[in-house]
Motif scaffolding. Structure first.
Motif, PDB file in Angstrom:
ATOM      1  N   GLY A  75     -28.518 -24.315  56.755  1.00 59.52           N
ATOM      2  CA  GLY A  75     -29.277 -25.308  57.790  1.00 59.52           C
ATOM      3  C   GLY A  75     -28.437 -26.045  58.026  1.00 59.52           C
ATOM      4  N   THR A  76     -27.502 -26.889  56.919  1.00 60.30           N
ATOM      5  CA  THR A  76     -25.760 -27.462  56.870  1.00 60.30           C
ATOM      6  C   THR A  76     -25.137 -27.129  57.599  1.00 60.30           C
ATOM      7  N   GLU A  77     -25.024 -25.815  57.486  1.00 63.35           N
ATOM      8  CA  GLU A  77     -23.895 -24.483  58.538  1.00 63.35           C
ATOM      9  C   GLU A  77     -24.479 -25.034  60.083  1.00 63.35           C
ATOM     10  N   VAL A 155      -3.724 -40.838  69.005  1.00 62.83           N
ATOM     11  CA  VAL A 155      -5.264 -40.871  68.339  1.00 62.83           C
ATOM     12  C   VAL A 155      -6.349 -40.054  68.487  1.00 62.83           C
ATOM     13  N   VAL A 156      -6.446 -39.217  68.965  1.00 60.43           N
ATOM     14  CA  VAL A 156      -7.710 -38.756  69.027  1.00 60.43           C
ATOM     15  C   VAL A 156      -6.769 -37.113  69.114  1.00 60.43           C
ATOM     16  N   ASP A 157      -6.162 -36.770  68.974  1.00 59.23           N
ATOM     17  CA  ASP A 157      -5.862 -35.370  67.701  1.00 59.23           C
ATOM     18  C   ASP A 157      -5.417 -35.482  66.514  1.00 59.23           C
ATOM     19  N   ILE A 158      -5.201 -36.947  66.066  1.00 65.14           N
ATOM     20  CA  ILE A 158      -5.448 -37.319  64.492  1.00 65.14           C
ATOM     21  C   ILE A 158      -7.040 -37.319  64.258  1.00 65.14           C
ATOM     22  N   ALA A 159      -7.750 -37.641  64.746  1.00 63.89           N
ATOM     23  CA  ALA A 159      -9.274 -38.169  64.465  1.00 63.89           C
ATOM     24  C   ALA A 159     -10.377 -36.605  65.196  1.00 63.89           C
ATOM     25  N   GLU A 160      -9.513 -36.238  65.802  1.00 57.69           N
ATOM     26  CA  GLU A 160     -10.089 -34.612  65.568  1.00 57.69           C
ATOM     27  C   GLU A 160      -9.985 -33.705  64.274  1.00 57.69           C
ATOM     28  N   ALA A 161      -8.460 -33.955  64.129  1.00 56.77           N
ATOM     29  CA  ALA A 161      -8.293 -32.960  63.023  1.00 56.77           C
ATOM     30  C   ALA A 161      -8.695 -33.899  61.431  1.00 56.77           C
ATOM     31  N   ASN A 162      -8.641 -35.122  61.709  1.00 63.37           N
ATOM     32  CA  ASN A 162      -9.682 -35.880  60.429  1.00 63.37           C
ATOM     33  C   ASN A 162     -11.627 -35.081  59.821  1.00 63.37           C
ATOM     34  N   VAL A 163     -11.966 -35.057  61.859  1.00 63.22           N
ATOM     35  CA  VAL A 163     -13.346 -35.208  61.239  1.00 63.22           C
ATOM     36  C   VAL A 163     -12.948 -33.685  61.478  1.00 63.22           C
ATOM     37  N   THR A 164     -12.503 -32.248  61.722  1.00 63.31           N
ATOM     38  CA  THR A 164     -12.708 -31.237  61.529  1.00 63.31           C
ATOM     39  C   THR A 164     -12.223 -30.855  60.008  1.00 63.31           C
ATOM     40  N   THR A 167     -15.764 -32.136  58.618  1.00 60.48           N
ATOM     41  CA  THR A 167     -16.874 -31.440  58.350  1.00 60.48           C
ATOM     42  C   THR A 167     -16.888 -30.406  57.473  1.00 60.48           C
ATOM     43  N   ASN A 168     -15.603 -29.764  57.626  1.00 63.36           N
ATOM     44  CA  ASN A 168     -15.040 -28.513  56.595  1.00 63.36           C
ATOM     45  C   ASN A 168     -15.623 -28.836  55.078  1.00 63.36           C
ATOM     46  N   ALA A 169     -14.757 -29.652  54.613  1.00 61.79           N
ATOM     47  CA  ALA A 169     -15.297 -30.402  53.353  1.00 61.79           C
ATOM     48  C   ALA A 169     -16.656 -30.415  52.745  1.00 61.79           C
ATOM     49  N   ALA A 170     -17.592 -30.802  54.153  1.00 63.39           N
ATOM     50  CA  ALA A 170     -19.753 -31.389  53.460  1.00 63.39           C
ATOM     51  C   ALA A 170     -19.416 -30.417  53.630  1.00 63.39           C
ATOM     52  N   VAL A 171     -19.157 -29.423  54.510  1.00 58.00           N
ATOM     53  CA  VAL A 171     -20.295 -27.970  54.480  1.00 58.00           C
ATOM     54  C   VAL A 171     -19.861 -26.937  52.852  1.00 58.00           C
ATOM     55  N   ALA A 173     -18.747 -28.918  50.011  1.00 56.09           N
ATOM     56  CA  ALA A 173     -20.044 -29.672  48.539  1.00 56.09           C
ATOM     57  C   ALA A 173     -21.241 -28.635  48.671  1.00 56.09           C
ATOM     58  N   VAL A 174     -21.791 -29.108  50.530  1.00 52.97           N
ATOM     59  CA  VAL A 174     -23.200 -28.168  50.429  1.00 52.97           C
ATOM     60  C   VAL A 174     -23.611 -27.075  49.672  1.00 52.97           C
ATOM     61  N   GLY A 175     -22.153 -26.379  50.573  1.00 51.48           N
ATOM     62  CA  GLY A 175     -22.658 -25.103  49.679  1.00 51.48           C
ATOM     63  C   GLY A 175     -22.546 -24.745  48.546  1.00 51.48           C
ATOM     64  N   SER A 176     -21.628 -25.620  47.859  1.00 46.63           N
ATOM     65  CA  SER A 176     -21.544 -25.866  46.399  1.00 46.63           C
ATOM     66  C   SER A 176     -22.945 -25.920  46.080  1.00 46.63           C
ATOM     67  N   THR A 177     -23.326 -27.296  46.118  1.00 46.77           N
ATOM     68  CA  THR A 177     -24.113 -27.554  46.049  1.00 46.77           C
ATOM     69  C   THR A 177     -25.622 -26.992  45.452  1.00 46.77           C
ATOM     70  N   ALA A 178     -25.874 -25.876  46.496  1.00 47.31           N
ATOM     71  CA  ALA A 178     -27.299 -25.012  46.798  1.00 47.31           C
ATOM     72  C   ALA A 178     -26.694 -24.362  46.027  1.00 47.31           C
ATOM     73  N   LYS A 179     -25.639 -24.004  45.719  1.00 49.31           N
ATOM     74  CA  LYS A 179     -25.339 -22.224  44.615  1.00 49.31           C
ATOM     75  C   LYS A 179     -25.435 -22.972  43.050  1.00 49.31           C
ATOM     76  N   ALA A 180     -25.192 -24.147  42.770  1.00 49.85           N
ATOM     77  CA  ALA A 180     -25.791 -24.874  41.607  1.00 49.85           C
ATOM     78  C   ALA A 180     -27.132 -25.097  41.723  1.00 49.85           C
ATOM     79  N   ALA A 181     -28.317 -25.030  42.999  1.00 49.94           N
ATOM     80  CA  ALA A 181     -29.500 -25.903  42.327  1.00 49.94           C
ATOM     81  C   ALA A 181     -30.119 -24.231  42.372  1.00 49.94           C
ATOM     82  N   ARG A 182     -29.151 -23.079  42.586  1.00 51.04           N
ATOM     83  CA  ARG A 182     -30.145 -21.888  42.563  1.00 51.04           C
ATOM     84  C   ARG A 182     -29.894 -21.771  41.181  1.00 51.04           C
ATOM     85  N   LYS A 183     -28.828 -21.252  40.694  1.00 48.88           N
ATOM     86  CA  LYS A 183     -28.096 -20.687  39.812  1.00 48.88           C
ATOM     87  C   LYS A 183     -29.420 -21.741  38.370  1.00 48.88           C
ATOM     88  N   SER A 184     -29.579 -23.728  38.596  1.00 50.61           N
ATOM     89  CA  SER A 184     -30.044 -24.120  37.966  1.00 50.61           C
ATOM     90  C   SER A 184     -31.904 -23.989  37.869  1.00 50.61           C
TER      91      SER A 184
END
Length: 185
Positions: A75-77, A155-164, A167-171, A173-184
């Protein structure tokens, strides 16, 4: 410099064509955004129905909890993919309109320089200093515009790189959290 009806008509034709190009670009972006929204809604409904069916078939509370946790990552992806799609459409629209405007700006500069050259040919003696000053101001304005445009692109290029990156870090993190929740569970 003489303004003729033909020059006015040609100028009006260029203005109308520019407006039509900008309108077509905006309409194309709106169509792509509508298609993205429709496809996302369709996918959301299909996924929700499949998830509800899977939850209804769960045999015990642990299986139910494990299923719930397994829905988070996909869902997050999909949510991130949707926002990326919206961002890409908006960015492409902005780029296309910027190109159209830059083309118009270049044409305006060319026409101004031509008009100044024509005015210089028929101007009284001694007015060459004023015409040179106007050309110099026009060149300075163009240089400033180019500098600001390049800075804005960076500025747009830098902002785009930061958003990317975020976003990848958030995905992840959610994946790691979901895996940890399934294991517990």
């Amino acid at each position: 410099m003489t303004i003729t009806p033909e020059k006015i008509a040609a100028s009006n034709k260029v203005a109308v064509e520019s407006l039509l190009n900008v309108s077509a670009t905006a309409l194309s972006s709106a169509e792509r955004l509508a298609a993205l929204n429709l496809n996302t809604a369709r996918s959301l409904i299909e996924d929700s129905l499949a998830n509800l069916k899977a939850l209804a078939e769960a045999k015990d509370p642990q299986a139910f909890a494990a299923l719930q946790g397994s829905f988070v990552q996909p869902g997050t992806e999909k949510l991130v993919a949707y926002y990326r799609g919206v961002y890409e459409i908006a960015t492409q629209n902005q780029e296309e309109i910027t190109k159209l405007l830059e083309t118009q700006f270049a044409e305006l500069n060319k026409n101004l320089n031509t008009a100044l050259d024509d005015a210089a040919k028929s101007a009284p003696a001694g007015s060459d200093i004023a015409i040179s000053a106007v050309k110099s101001a026009l060149a300075a304005a163009n240089s400033t515009y180019d500098s600001v445009s390049k800075a804005a692109r960076q500025v747009v290029d830098i902002a785009e790189a930061n958003v990317t990156t975020a976003t990848n870090a958030a995905v992840k993190a959610v994946g790691s959290t979901a895996k940890a929740a399934r294991k517990s569970a």
